[in-house]
Design a protein around this motif. Sequence first.
Motif, short mmCIF file in Angstrom:
data_model
loop_
_atom_site.label_atom_id
_atom_site.label_comp_id
_atom_site.label_asym_id
_atom_site.label_seq_id
_atom_site.Cartn_x
_atom_site.Cartn_y
_atom_site.Cartn_z
N ALA A 51 -151.51 2.60 -45.52
CA ALA A 51 -151.80 1.42 -44.84
C ALA A 51 -152.75 0.46 -43.70
CB ALA A 51 -150.94 0.47 -45.84
N ARG A 53 -152.98 -2.87 -41.17
CA ARG A 53 -152.62 -3.84 -41.47
C ARG A 53 -153.36 -4.70 -40.22
NH1 ARG A 53 -147.30 -7.06 -40.23
NH2 ARG A 53 -147.52 -9.33 -40.05
N TYR A 63 -155.63 -5.86 -45.41
CA TYR A 63 -154.60 -4.29 -45.37
C TYR A 63 -156.29 -3.71 -45.86
CZ TYR A 63 -150.17 -6.16 -45.51
OH TYR A 63 -149.07 -7.04 -44.72
N ALA A 65 -156.60 0.39 -46.73
CA ALA A 65 -156.21 2.18 -47.11
C ALA A 65 -157.47 2.73 -46.10
CB ALA A 65 -156.32 2.19 -48.19
N ALA A 128 -151.57 5.58 -50.87
CA ALA A 128 -152.50 4.27 -49.17
C ALA A 128 -152.93 4.00 -50.17
CB ALA A 128 -153.19 5.36 -48.88
N LYS A 131 -150.46 1.14 -52.47
CA LYS A 131 -150.06 -0.48 -51.19
C LYS A 131 -150.99 -0.81 -51.22
CE LYS A 131 -146.77 2.77 -49.07
NZ LYS A 131 -146.69 3.55 -47.49
N VAL A 132 -152.37 -0.70 -50.71
CA VAL A 132 -153.79 -1.57 -50.19
C VAL A 132 -153.69 -2.98 -52.08
CG1 VAL A 132 -155.69 -2.42 -49.61
CG2 VAL A 132 -153.81 -0.80 -48.58
#
Length: 150
Positions: A51, A53, A63, A65, A128, A131-132
């Motif tokens: 990820a 930022r 964000y 990925a 990833a 998370k995003v």
Amino acid sequence: MSDKTFQFEILTLQKSFLQQAARFVVAPGQEGVFEILPDHAPFVFALKPGALRIHAPEGKDSYVAIGSGFLIVQKERTTVLARSAERPEEIDAERARRAKERAEERLQLRASEIDVARAQSALQRALARLKVAECSQGKTSVSYSMGVTR
């Protein structure tokens, strides 16, 4: 916090993915997570799937990925050259969960016909994406350590 910014862009194999001003960028490097600020010394970093930022001048974080690639810091511009990049709204979280489960199963088997490096890479990409996707739904945020916090 300084109001100073730099030009940031993400280029993938398919297209110019993003171009915007940024106050800072936090990226998943092969050697660990790192942060790029304005006036950073020129450098090239190897990226791993994770990820990314981006902190915009107006104070908002976004964000992305990203797949493996490189981050290149130049005097006035920072560029990510990545195999892939996806915005939160482009991610199918259910598909990413299934890909994560498949990769974990392959890694647990460790059979001779399993390509371990490929399975590990697939797992990193799936994590990833998850998370995003979770960040965009406000369920979690990505900390500086790139771990998920609640």
